[in-house]
Scaffold this motif. Structure first.
Motif, short mmCIF file in Angstrom:
data_model
loop_
_atom_site.label_atom_id
_atom_site.label_comp_id
_atom_site.label_asym_id
_atom_site.label_seq_id
_atom_site.Cartn_x
_atom_site.Cartn_y
_atom_site.Cartn_z
N ALA A 658 11.90 -8.86 -8.39
CA ALA A 658 13.22 -8.93 -9.02
C ALA A 658 13.27 -9.97 -10.12
CB ALA A 658 14.29 -9.24 -7.97
N LEU A 659 12.27 -10.84 -10.18
CA LEU A 659 12.24 -11.90 -11.19
C LEU A 659 11.38 -11.52 -12.39
CD1 LEU A 659 11.80 -14.94 -8.79
CD2 LEU A 659 13.93 -13.99 -9.71
N ALA A 660 10.57 -10.49 -12.30
CA ALA A 660 9.73 -10.04 -13.41
C ALA A 660 9.47 -8.55 -13.23
CB ALA A 660 8.40 -10.81 -13.44
N THR A 661 9.34 -7.86 -14.36
CA THR A 661 9.02 -6.44 -14.30
C THR A 661 7.64 -6.26 -13.70
OG1 THR A 661 10.35 -6.11 -16.29
CG2 THR A 661 8.86 -4.33 -15.66
N THR A 662 7.54 -5.43 -12.68
CA THR A 662 6.32 -5.33 -11.90
C THR A 662 6.02 -3.87 -11.57
OG1 THR A 662 6.79 -7.48 -10.89
CG2 THR A 662 5.14 -6.12 -9.81
N LEU A 663 4.76 -3.49 -11.67
CA LEU A 663 4.32 -2.17 -11.23
C LEU A 663 3.98 -2.24 -9.75
CD1 LEU A 663 1.97 -1.21 -14.20
CD2 LEU A 663 4.45 -0.98 -14.02
N ALA A 664 4.02 -1.08 -9.09
CA ALA A 664 3.75 -1.04 -7.66
C ALA A 664 2.84 0.14 -7.34
CB ALA A 664 5.05 -0.94 -6.87
N TYR A 665 2.18 0.03 -6.20
CA TYR A 665 1.35 1.12 -5.70
C TYR A 665 1.63 1.30 -4.22
CZ TYR A 665 -1.61 -2.66 -3.90
OH TYR A 665 -2.08 -3.79 -3.25
N VAL A 666 1.48 2.52 -3.76
CA VAL A 666 1.72 2.84 -2.36
C VAL A 666 0.49 2.44 -1.55
CG1 VAL A 666 2.17 4.68 -0.70
CG2 VAL A 666 3.30 4.70 -2.94
N LYS A 667 0.70 1.64 -0.52
CA LYS A 667 -0.40 1.27 0.35
C LYS A 667 -0.80 2.47 1.21
CE LYS A 667 0.71 -3.67 0.76
NZ LYS A 667 1.04 -4.76 1.70
N THR A 668 -2.10 2.77 1.19
CA THR A 668 -2.58 3.92 1.95
C THR A 668 -3.16 3.54 3.30
OG1 THR A 668 -4.78 3.76 0.94
CG2 THR A 668 -3.12 5.09 -0.22
N GLY A 669 -3.43 2.26 3.51
CA GLY A 669 -4.10 1.83 4.74
C GLY A 669 -5.60 1.79 4.60
N ASP A 670 -6.14 2.37 3.52
CA ASP A 670 -7.57 2.32 3.24
C ASP A 670 -7.81 1.14 2.31
OD1 ASP A 670 -10.15 2.70 2.07
OD2 ASP A 670 -10.10 4.80 2.69
N ALA A 671 -8.54 0.14 2.79
CA ALA A 671 -8.72 -1.09 2.01
C ALA A 671 -9.40 -0.83 0.67
CB ALA A 671 -9.52 -2.11 2.82
N ALA A 672 -10.38 0.09 0.64
CA ALA A 672 -11.09 0.37 -0.60
C ALA A 672 -10.17 0.99 -1.64
CB ALA A 672 -12.29 1.27 -0.33
N ILE A 673 -9.37 1.98 -1.21
CA ILE A 673 -8.45 2.63 -2.14
C ILE A 673 -7.39 1.65 -2.62
CG2 ILE A 673 -6.73 4.47 -2.36
CD1 ILE A 673 -8.37 6.12 -0.43
N ASP A 674 -6.84 0.87 -1.70
CA ASP A 674 -5.79 -0.08 -2.08
C ASP A 674 -6.32 -1.14 -3.03
OD1 ASP A 674 -4.09 1.34 -0.50
OD2 ASP A 674 -4.11 -0.06 1.18
N SER A 675 -7.56 -1.57 -2.85
CA SER A 675 -8.11 -2.59 -3.75
C SER A 675 -8.29 -2.03 -5.15
CB SER A 675 -9.44 -3.10 -3.21
OG SER A 675 -10.41 -2.06 -3.19
N VAL A 676 -8.71 -0.76 -5.25
CA VAL A 676 -8.85 -0.15 -6.57
C VAL A 676 -7.49 0.04 -7.22
CG1 VAL A 676 -9.59 1.94 -7.79
CG2 VAL A 676 -11.04 0.95 -6.03
N SER A 677 -6.48 0.47 -6.44
CA SER A 677 -5.14 0.63 -6.99
C SER A 677 -4.60 -0.69 -7.51
CB SER A 677 -4.20 1.20 -5.92
OG SER A 677 -4.61 2.48 -5.49
N LYS A 678 -4.79 -1.75 -6.73
CA LYS A 678 -4.30 -3.06 -7.15
C LYS A 678 -5.03 -3.55 -8.40
CE LYS A 678 -3.61 -7.80 -5.46
NZ LYS A 678 -3.77 -8.71 -4.32
N ALA A 679 -6.37 -3.43 -8.40
CA ALA A 679 -7.14 -3.88 -9.56
C ALA A 679 -6.81 -3.05 -10.79
CB ALA A 679 -8.64 -3.82 -9.25
N GLY A 680 -6.63 -1.72 -10.60
CA GLY A 680 -6.31 -0.87 -11.73
C GLY A 680 -4.97 -1.21 -12.36
N LEU A 681 -3.93 -1.39 -11.53
CA LEU A 681 -2.62 -1.74 -12.07
C LEU A 681 -2.60 -3.16 -12.65
CD1 LEU A 681 -0.13 -0.17 -9.50
CD2 LEU A 681 -0.94 0.75 -11.67
N ALA A 682 -3.40 -4.06 -12.06
CA ALA A 682 -3.47 -5.42 -12.61
C ALA A 682 -4.10 -5.40 -14.01
CB ALA A 682 -4.27 -6.32 -11.68
N ALA A 683 -5.19 -4.65 -14.16
CA ALA A 683 -5.82 -4.55 -15.48
C ALA A 683 -4.90 -3.86 -16.47
CB ALA A 683 -7.15 -3.80 -15.36
#
Length: 892
Positions: A658-683
């Motif tokens: 709420a303090l800054a515009t932020t993108l989000a990703y749905v957590k899938t429960g798979d650590a490998a997929i979630d790490s790629v989603s997080k790294a992809g949106l961060a980049a």
């Protein structure tokens, strides 16, 4: 742990002698003047009848201040409990440290152990000896006696080297040090590897203690083999041990992205193991090295030279006859002359130029101008185009030739001609075909002639016995164009059935990618450093004859890395130039300690100084109380602390999104997929911050139905075959997110890709996963995204929308299914966009692109920025004011 109490700076303890003087000084300090309010009407009642100001400081406060002074003195003196003495003698320490390739994987731990030894040496002094020569080819030598600070600084500057230790030079260095410095006590930080001359070196060093890691941790990648089908065979060597060894190995491209992963398993008692890495040919040619993950060491890297690349040949034949007809077809002999393991494809020029082929062979093919442009771009990117002549190309030449050709066919011998068939004289010494033996008993009866009026001798790679050119060639960009002026079958010559024809084709098809040089001088192109990274070779690196490369030992003069010349590059790997690892056998009379087993000193100085600071703060508060100046200040400080605490508590209740515009990703429960989603949106967020006026915060993972989705403008949802359908509350939350203006991006990890990476739409598995997962959502009617839609030009003008995969369609809401403002609430694709955006901490891509066409990752980033701007700004680019500018840019 037992030990003795010691002080790092015992001279500071002399300050304790000043405590008596401090005592009398504190007692003689006069009390602070008393403040007295002078109200004229209450004068008599407010004035005390007797003087109550203390004459001296209270005894307990005096003791407190003396205690603070004592603690400060003790803290700066550096009290510590020193472990039991490990090193005998009283003279300096000669500390020998192995810093060759076998020590590189855990070199920081070796330096940490050496630091503890230096700390134990204390004031005895330390002479350091690094046992491997440095990059300037300076032989190992012992330093002079260094102080503790100097030795620690020298250890901080020490690096591992990508070659073995030089035991002969180490022996000479130890003898010279013992001659120069008397009463030395030796200590050896060893790599655990057996080497010739190690026993004599240890005997000369006469160590009081050996510090070494177990040799079972040493890993050595041997040069990979190429199987008959073109697959890579990764090979690993270890020290024989009782347990089974399981070691993963990665196949990486030039940017460090992992293209494949294999597991090497070595049975107990064995020292070698292998694993097969099977990749499509177009992807296999992108592999430049094999790496052991998590082990930044030269022994864990196996480079691949240009000769290890797999040939991907595209064949095209002109005319209407069957090109594969036995003994007569235009492609019959070419197909059989290709190198073993080559991948062969057929199709049109356009299909082959975009398929990832390394070579395109044209057998009597007349080219159209668009095809010539495609082949020129293909060669600029490093491809090889080989043309064979024939009746079609003889009647009319096109522009794709190394040199100007004459029309018509020259007949050599026959009933209606003069002369006789000509033999092939040989290959030009300055051409890429130099070194091939001249074909024996080969004659040419017909050929196309090069124009002698404009012939450039540099383009002539082979001639007939009468001097006329038979093969023309030229470099174009990073690729090659070769023109054989006779047919690929036996219609015009018997060359295709000669024994040397496969060698000729094999040399030609590898010209673009380069072949393993077999002759000439090789120069160092890139060298491995002690951390397994490719760097510029050092000044000591010297050229070497290609024939002797297999026997040369790795050293500063010949470092591991890539070596080559104009013909190509070859890998000089450590694994092929050092013996198989074997555990060292140390003398039984010398105690051996592990790297982490050395006891450490326990220091109390910082804790004592912290206690003194706390007591000093208490003294300050007490002084304020005695002076009567604390009430107002305490109230002010308390109010400030209360406001700060309350503000922090309220701010903590506000979500960061709420303090800054932020993108989000749905957590899938798979650590490998979630790490790629997080790294992809961060980049992607970092790129958006750099390229646009938007400012995005770090992305956050959310759980629909639990997290507040209304805080995010864009929600990325990776869907795989293992994704479970969302529950009732999650579906309601996702529907509310889309209805309130959020953009839901649903993505799978690739749809419909074949070996060449060409897209064929959603594959059945991805389509079924999407149908199952989105069944509960209010998805509007969809249409295929095109270059005319607003999403294609919200920031960048994009005509296709690739991710890690390319070719699968992208869907958005149809015009009738959109809400009032015309913004699609959902984007559905199958290109794994997050995988294309994701980078690691060093900025290197985390996943390889498929098929990896030039510019694919850049276009994926452009589309990602368009998605963000579309979610933030809607359809502002659809305004009529923007149409002329967009049309002008599209026309360019």
């Amino acid at each position: 742990m037992t030990g003795a109490l010691s002080f790092a700076a015992p001279a500071v303890l002399a300050g304790l002698l000043l405590l008596p003087a401090l005592y009398f000084l504190l007692r003689a300090t006069p009390p602070a003047p008393r403040r007295q309010v002078f109200p004229p009407l209450r004068l008599l009642r407010e004035i005390a009848p007797t003087e109550r100001s203390p004459v001296r400081m209270p005894l307990w406060l005096l003791i407190l201040r003396l205690l603070v002074a004592s603690l400060v003195i003790l803290g700066f003196a550096g009290p510590e409990i020193v472990p039991p003495r490990l090193l005998p003698g009283t003279g300096p320490i000669l500390l020998a440290i192995d810093n060759g390739w076998a020590a590189a994987a855990d070199f920081p731990a070796r330096i940490a152990a050496a630091r503890r030894i230096v700390e134990q040496a204390g004031r005895r002094g330390v002479a350091l000896l690094a046992t491997a020569p440095d990059a300037a080819e300076q032989k190992p030598h012992a330093t002079g006696v260094l102080t503790r600070a100097q030795a620690l600084a020298a250890l901080g500057a020490m690096d591992a080297e990508p070659w073995p230790s030089d035991r002969i030079a180490d022996l000479a260095a130890v003898r010279a040090a013992r001659t120069r410095i008397h009463d030395l006590t030796g200590v050896y930080v060893a790599d655990g590897l057996a080497q010739p001359g190690l026993g004599r070196f240890i005997a000369a060093l006469d160590p009081a203690r050996i510090v070494a890691a177990p040799a079972r941790g040493i890993r050595l990648l041997k040069p990979p083999r190429i199987a008959r089908d073109g697959a890579l065979i990764a090979r690993l060597a270890v020290v024989a041990q009782r347990d089974r060894v399981i070691q993963p190995v990665l196949a990486e491209n030039a940017s460090g992205g992992a293209l494949a992963r294999a597991i090497i398993t070595i049975r107990p008692g064995s020292t070698k193991g292998e694993a097969r890495i099977g990749l499509p040919a177009a992807l296999a040619n992108k592999v430049v090295k094999l790496v052991l993950p998590g082990r930044p060491a030269p022994g864990g890297v196996a480079l691949l030279g240009s000769g290890a690349r797999r040939v991907v040949a595209g064949l095209v034949a002109g005319g209407t006859a069957n090109p594969e007809q036995k003994l007569l077809g235009a492609l019959y002999y070419i197909r059989r002359a290709l190198p073993s393991g080559a991948s062969v494809r057929t199709g049109t020029v356009e299909q082959l130029a975009e398929s990832g082929a390394s070579t395109i062979i044209l057998a009597d093919v007349r080219l159209r101008p668009p095809e010539i442009g495609m082949l020129q771009r293909f060669m600029d990117d490093g491809g090889v185009v080989i043309r064979f002549a024939g009746p079609l190309t003889a009647t009319r030449s096109d522009a794709l030739v190394p040199d100007r050709l004459l029309r018509g066919v020259r007949a050599l011998g026959g009933a209606l001609t003069t002369g006789k068939p000509e033999a092939v004289a040989g290959f030009a010494p300055a051409s890429p075909l130099a070194g091939l033996p001249a074909p024996k008993s080969v004659t040419v009866t017909r050929q196309i002639l090069a124009d002698p009026a404009s012939l450039d001798p540099a383009t002539v790679w082979a001639r007939l016995a009468d001097g006329t050119p038979i093969i023309l060639g030229v470099r174009q960009g990073r690729g090659v164009l070769a023109d054989v002026l006779t047919t690929a079958n036996t219609a015009w010559s018997d060359w295709p059935i000669a024994a040397g024809f496969p060698a000729l084709i094999g040399r030609l098809v590898r010209l673009g990618m380069g072949e393993a040089p077999k002759s000439g001088m090789l120069k160092p192109l890139r060298a491995l450093d002690g951390a397994g990274r490719l760097v510029v070779p050092g000044s000591a690196a010297q050229p070497i004859e290609a024939a002797g490369l297999a026997q040369v030992p790795v050293s500063p003069a010949h470092p591991p890395g890539l070596w080559g010349n104009v013909h190509g590059a070859v890998a000089l790997d450590i694994g092929g130039h050092v013996p198989l690892p074997e555990a060292a056998d140390y003398p039984a009379t010398v105690p051996v300690t592990g790297l982490d087993a050395l006891p450490r000193a326990r220091r109390f100085g910082p804790a004592i100084l912290a206690a003194a600071l706390l007591l000093l703060s208490a003294d300050l508060l007490i002084s304020l109380i005695l002076r009567g100046a604390l009430r107002l200040r305490v109230a002010a400080i308390g109010a400030v602390l209360l406001l700060a605490w309350g503000g922090t508590a309220r701010a903590g209740e506000i979500p960061p999104a709420a303090l800054a515009t932020t993108l989000a990703y749905v957590k899938t429960g798979d650590a490998a997929i979630d790490s790629v989603s997080k790294a992809g949106l961060a980049a992607l967020s970092d790129t958006v911050n750099q390229e646009t006026a938007a400012r995005l915060g770090p992305p956050r993972g959310v759980v629909p139905g639990t997290s507040n989705l209304q805080l995010y403008p864009l929600l990325y949802w990776p869907v795989t075959g293992a994704t479970t359908p969302p529950g009732k509350h999650a579906c309601a939350a996702l529907d509310a997110f889309m209805a309130s203006g959020g953009l839901l991006v649903i993505d799978t990890d690739g749809g419909g890709t074949d070996e060449q990476g060409s897209g064929a739409g959603f594959d059945p598995g991805a389509r079924e996963a999407l149908r199952r997962v989105t069944a509960c959502l209010a998805i509007p009617p969809l249409k295929r995204l095109t270059a005319n839609d607003t999403l294609a030009h919200t920031f960048f003008l994009t005509r296709h929308f690739p991710g890690r995969f390319d070719g699968a369609p992208v869907y958005i809401a149809a015009k009738g299914g959109r809400d009032a403002d015309g913004v699609s609430p959902v984007v559905i694709g199958a290109n794994d966009w997050a995988g294309a955006w994701a980078t690691d901490r060093a900025g290197a891509p985390m996943r390889a692109m498929l098929p990896g066409t030039p510019g694919q990752r850049l276009h994926a980033t452009w589309f990602g920025i368009n998605l963000v701007m579309y979610a933030l700004t809607g359809t502002y680019k659809s305004d009529q004011v923007q149409i002329p500018a967009i049309l002008r840019r599209l026309s360019r």
